[in-house]
Scaffold this motif. Sequence first.
Motif, mmCIF file in Angstrom:
data_model
loop_
_atom_site.group_PDB
_atom_site.id
_atom_site.type_symbol
_atom_site.label_atom_id
_atom_site.label_comp_id
_atom_site.label_asym_id
_atom_site.label_seq_id
_atom_site.Cartn_x
_atom_site.Cartn_y
_atom_site.Cartn_z
ATOM 1 N N ALA A 193 14.528 44.527 -37.038
ATOM 2 C CA ALA A 193 14.219 43.515 -38.068
ATOM 3 C C ALA A 193 15.487 42.776 -38.470
ATOM 4 N N THR A 204 12.311 35.692 -42.675
ATOM 5 C CA THR A 204 11.453 36.798 -42.261
ATOM 6 C C THR A 204 11.005 37.545 -43.518
ATOM 7 N N GLY A 206 9.321 41.192 -44.533
ATOM 8 C CA GLY A 206 9.071 42.489 -43.907
ATOM 9 C C GLY A 206 8.052 43.343 -44.631
ATOM 10 N N ALA A 209 9.600 47.256 -42.348
ATOM 11 C CA ALA A 209 10.603 46.726 -41.418
ATOM 12 C C ALA A 209 12.007 46.816 -42.016
ATOM 13 N N CYS A 213 15.289 42.146 -44.151
ATOM 14 C CA CYS A 213 14.485 40.926 -43.997
ATOM 15 C C CYS A 213 14.809 39.983 -45.164
ATOM 16 N N GLN A 216 10.081 40.572 -48.772
ATOM 17 C CA GLN A 216 9.258 41.770 -48.564
ATOM 18 C C GLN A 216 7.833 41.463 -49.007
#
Length: 275
Positions: A193, A204, A206, A209, A213, A216
């Motif tokens: 990740a 990104t 997550g 992950a 990131c 979340q």
Amino acid sequence: MESSKKITVKTLARAKAAGERIVMVTAYDATFARLADRAGADVLLVGDSLGMVIQGHDTTLPVTLDDIVYHCRAVARGAERAHVVGDMPFMSYQASVEEGVRSAGRLLKEGGAHAVKLEGGVEVAEIVRRCVTFGIPVMGHVGLTPQSVHAMGGYSVQGRDEESRRRVLDGARALEEAGCYALVLEGIPTELAQEVTASLAIPTIGIGAGPHCDGQVLVIYDLLGMDEDFKPKFVKRYDAMGERVREAVASFAREVRAGEFPAAEHSFTLRRAVS
Ligand code: KIV
């Protein structure tokens, strides 16, 4: 992130550039949407996880596009600041690019979503490209993709062997190239990740992950602890709402049976005649 302004795809891009973490939760109705919005969630995902937490199925596969449209409408009414994303359910985009674009359009046109999310990597890049061409923002989703539960042989962490790791990396790159504005990374090792997040310009988000990131996401029922028997490693419970709901309903039942509810303060009387 600006606290009073509406969150858009541009706000989310700026958040990554500024190193500000994005907060996403799922929402399925106007009440939870309003509460999460007021609590400061940036993104409300009308996830196909509703197949499990709302409809009681074992997987997300039975969820229909009509279901997501219905719940999107409710969430869009409850959201003021948050960016609302409608999840594309299983078989609403897999059969053809045309069907995918039409399904995505319904989530914006009928559901009031600001963007759509779909699962998959290289194989969905063309659908993403076409949606983006026609003004439909798309969030990608790679790694553990629950709509492929039977192909994966269960809900297992992805990207641990070289072939699976490659699939995640190639998928992430293809989705960014096709025009995705953000990418969910689900159920992959922290290191992978981190690598994906560092290699992409888009944020990104997550789930399972790790901490590297750009944001979340959690299913809101999981973070609230609604299901006392569901305790996966990647979920942190911020409350024990399941227990609290049970206790509140039990108190109501006890008082009704004891004749204690309703009391005088919950009851109406005839108005006194004015002389
Ligand atoms: O359907 C859903 O809730 C999701 C999130 C868990 C990312 O896809």
